[in-house]
Structures are given as structure tokens and as C-alpha cells.
Write an enzyme that holds these catalytic residues in place. Structure first.
Site, PDB file in Angstrom:
ATOM      1  N   ARG A  79      21.860  44.928  76.940  1.00 26.91           N
ATOM      2  CA  ARG A  79      22.000  44.897  78.373  1.00 26.91           C
ATOM      3  C   ARG A  79      21.261  46.164  78.945  1.00 26.91           C
ATOM      4  NH1 ARG A  79      24.491  43.901  83.207  1.00 26.91           N
ATOM      5  NH2 ARG A  79      25.779  41.732  82.369  1.00 26.91           N
ATOM      6  N   LEU A  91      26.806  52.847  77.420  1.00 26.38           N
ATOM      7  CA  LEU A  91      26.555  52.521  78.823  1.00 26.38           C
ATOM      8  C   LEU A  91      26.077  51.013  78.880  1.00 26.38           C
ATOM      9  CD1 LEU A  91      26.942  54.320  81.252  1.00 26.38           C
ATOM     10  CD2 LEU A  91      24.495  54.338  81.385  1.00 26.38           C
ATOM     11  N   HIS A  92      27.020  49.999  79.223  1.00 30.03           N
ATOM     12  CA  HIS A  92      26.517  48.664  79.550  1.00 30.03           C
ATOM     13  C   HIS A  92      27.124  47.838  80.720  1.00 30.03           C
ATOM     14  CE1 HIS A  92      30.320  47.592  77.613  1.00 30.03           C
ATOM     15  NE2 HIS A  92      30.155  46.385  77.845  1.00 30.03           N
ATOM     16  N   ARG A  93      28.078  48.451  81.165  1.00 33.23           N
ATOM     17  CA  ARG A  93      28.666  47.602  82.252  1.00 33.23           C
ATOM     18  C   ARG A  93      27.972  47.449  83.602  1.00 33.23           C
ATOM     19  NH1 ARG A  93      33.236  45.906  80.780  1.00 33.23           N
ATOM     20  NH2 ARG A  93      34.289  46.971  79.186  1.00 33.23           N
TER      21      ARG A  93
END
Ligand code: UD1
Length: 361
Positions: A239, A206-208
Site C-alpha cells: 500500500r 507505514l501503511h495506514r
């Protein structure tokens, strides 16, 4: 022919690997320029060593910053290098700030630009990557498209005369690493030590910004993953760590087993050992598909629409808003087992790219 590949972020290093190998098999000159957009060893160095990519000839070391500051530092640093090198092609990859910066710097110096992975569209203007893709395609001289769908998008934008279908270089690297990993999976096991290998697990990333930047949304998504009836190996991008820290949220909860980002072969091994993948990454969606695992994508749309065919990949924009058990049903549904065909080509895209560059250089 002299080609400068400009890369900076993790997914670009994966795409660079087969190109670097294909270039090395010829008498052409290939220089690698790393912008330094990704600087953590986990996101950069291990990809060079793990995928046998030669060390960069130039490293700009720009690091993190706002989109404007990051892209601007790259532009300033690239000008004199492109001027001095005057390559036949600047080759840019994908959709990151490094892609658009190198494209702008090169076209203004009248140096031909080729865009690898051209024509992808999410049609989601909230994504920084969508702007990077569209602007790069319209500025570049040669558009190297991975799929028929990408070719259609380019034609719809009146770019057909600059477009060539070459296939997807990620197939080249994914399939060859799969074969290496399959020969000795244990040697590539970099999953967290406390993950129970004898029980099923899914791989998650998960990084967006759309999933990480709003506190309540991130908290909700993490709770939804934590409630899954299967271990969730969450391989956290910096992130995600930084945002969770900033929001005061704990990543380790319920079913989540927290781990570091994996080297490429480690990720392939992790997916092969898993029952499925939950992600908002473009690359990992496709790797799950190519490696025969059920994908669940935490986004409202995907650029890789071919993965949706036959239910291999399912879009779940808001996992935290589903009824209890519904996400579990999707994530643990198992791989469809149907023939995926070859929508991304046959694993020889990188050689085709070199051939097309040489023919048009
Ligand atoms: C970038 C790309 C995205 C790609 C992703 C893959 C853009 C706009 N986005 O997103 O297309 O899918 O890479 O990983 O170019 N950070 C570190 N260490 C690093 C790199 C980043 O700690 O080595 C942290 C920093 O807090 C930074 C944040 O991650 O501010 C965002 O990094 P950035 O490179 O801007 O974008 P990504 O989210 O990694």
C-alpha cells in the site's frame, strides 16, 4: 469439533500459526480458508511457509478492491462454502475486511462465530478496522479477548456474557520465534543489503490510510523519518509503495533505507537487532514491546494501551509537525528497561482458545 479459520491479511496469518498448531495437537478438525485479501507472496505465502502453517484448504482469491467490493466478493464466495461445511465454529481473527465478511456470512447461516482478539478499541471511527471490530464483536457468539482492558470494553458494550479472557496468541508466536531467531540471528537477516549492520538502525513500517493516502501528510512523515540521526529500515507494505507511486513521492530519502516486507522470523530478527521501532502497525507495536525495544507509534491512539505503560511505546500522531530534533529524541530514547509484566498472557493463549471452543461448541 470442526472449526473453520478464516484469514486473509498478513496479521491474521501470524495469529493463525499458533491456533493451527494447537488444533493439530488435538483430534479436532481444522480447516483454513484464505480469502485472498493479501495476495503478494511477501504478505501471504512466506507466512505459511515460515510459520509452518498448513496450506489453506480453500482460497477465495478475492484480491484488492474498494472496501465494499472486497467485502462483497468475500460474502458471495463464503456462503456456499459455509453451507457445505457446516462447521461447529467459524473462527475469525482481528479486524480486517476478511473478519467482518466471514462473520456476516456465518451468522446469517446460523453458524456459531468466535472472534479472536475481541474487545480491542481505538475509538477512532476513521479507521475501517474500528468498524470491523465493533460490528464483529456485536454479531459474534463467542468473544475471545486478549487482555483485561479488552474484557472491560466488551462489558461496557453489554457483551460480557459472551466474552472470555484467553490471552494474546501473538505472544505465543512472538516468544517462540524469538527463541529460534536468538539461536542464529544471521540466518534470519532479511534486512536490505545496503543497511549498515555495524551502525544503529530503527525498524519502520507505514501503511495506514490515514498516513499514506494524503500526499502532503505522507511526504511530511517521510521527511521526518529521513531526518532522523539513525538509519531507518523502512520495510514497505505494498500500500505504501502504491500510494507513494501515485503521489509521485520517493520513499528513499535521507536516513531511509528501503526494504521489502519481511517474513515473520525476519521481522523478529530485525527488531532484536534494532534500537527501536517506528510504526503505525498494531502488531509491530506489540512485538517491539514484547521484544524489549522502544516503540514510537505514528497514530493518535493505540488499541494496545498496555504498551504505553512505563514509556515502552510513545504515540506521535504528527511526526512532521514536531520541532526539529524532537522526533529524534523520542525515537532514539532507548528501551526503558523496566519489567513489562505479562499484560498479554504467558504464551499459551492458543491452547486456551481451543479448549474454550471445544467446551462451548
Ligand atoms: C489490511 C487490513 C489492516 C491490516 C493490514 C495489514 C482492512 C480494512 N485492513 O490493510 O487491518 O493492518 O491489512 O497488512 O482489512 N496490496 C497489494 N498486495 C497485497 C495486498 C494489498 O499490493 O497482497 C495493496 C493494494 O494496492 C491494495 C492495498 O494494498 O489496494 C490495500 O490492501 P487491503 O488488503 O485493502 O488493506 P491493507 O492496507 O493491506
Amino acid at each position: 469439533m470442526k472449526v473453520i479459520s478464516v484469514v486473509g491479511a498478513r496479521p491474521q496469518l501470524v495469529k493463525l500459526a499458533p491456533i493451527a498448531a494447537a488444533m493439530a495437537a488435538t483430534s479436532h478438525t481444522h480447516r483454513i480458508l484464505h480469502t485472498g485479501q493479501h495476495y503478494d507472496a511477501d504478505l501471504s505465502d512466506v507466512f505459511f511457509s515460515g510459520l509452518g502453517i498448513p496450506a489453506p484448504d480453500v482460497h477465495l482469491g478475492v484480491g484488492s478492491g474498494s472496501h465494499g467490493a472486497q467485502t462483497g466478493s468475500m460474502l458471495t464466495a463464503l456462503d456456499p462454502i459455509f453451507e457445505a461445511e457446516r462447521p461447529d465454529w467459524v473462527l475469525v481473527y482481528g479486524d480486517t475486511n476478511s473478519t467482518i465478511a466471514a462473520t456476516l456470512a456465518a451468522v446469517k447461516l446460523h453458524i456459531p462465530v468466535a472472534h479472536l482478539e475481541a474487545g480491542l478499541r481505538s475509538f477512532n471511527r476513521r479507521m475501517p478496522e474500528e468498524h470491523n471490530r465493533v460490528l464483529t464483536d456485536h454479531a459474534a457468539d463467542l468473544l475471545l479477548a486478549p487482555t483485561e482492558v479488552a474484557m472491560r470494553h466488551l462489558a461496557d458494550e453489554n457483551l460480557a456474557d459472551r466474552s472470555v479472557l484467553v490471552g494474546d496468541v501473538m505472544v505465543d508466536v512472538c516468544l517462540s520465534v524469538r527463541d529460534t531467531v536468538a539461536a542464529d540471528p544471521a540466518a534470519h537477516d532479511h534486512l536490505p543489503a545496503h543497511l549498515d549492520r555495524s551502525a544503529p538502525y530503527v525498524v519502520a513500517t507505514l501503511h495506514r490510510p490515514d498516513n499514506t493516502d494524503d500526499r502532503d501528510r505522507l511526504d511530511g512523515i517521510l521527511d521526518a523519518l529521513a531526518a532522523l540521526p539513525v538509519q531507518v529500515a523502512l520495510l514497505a507494505h505494498p500500500r505504501l509503495i502504491a500510494k507513494a507511486d501515485h503521489h509521485g513521492l520517493s520513499l528513499e530519502r535521507g536516513s531511509i533505507v528501503l526494504g521489502r516486507p519481511l517474513p515473520y522470523a525476519g521481522m523478529v530478527a530485525a527488531v532484536l537487532g534494532s534500537t527501536g521501532v517506528v510504526t503505525d502497525s498494531g502488531g509491530l507495536q506489540k512485538e517491539a514491546f514484547l521484544l524489549g525495544r522502544a516503540g514510537t507509534t505514528i497514530r493518535p491512539e493505540t488499541e494496545w494501551v498496555e504498551t504505553l505503560e512505563g514509556g515502552w511505546n510513545v504515540l506521535v500522531p504528527d511526526p512532521h509537525l514536531l520541532a526539529p530534533g524532537e522526533l529524534a529524541g523520542i525515537v532514539t530514547r532507548g528501551a526503558p528497561g523496566t519489567d513489562i509484566g505479562a499484560p498479554y498472557g504467558d504464551g499459551t493463549a492458543a491452547e486456551e482458545v481451543v479448549r474454550v471452543l471445544a467446551a462451548r461448541g
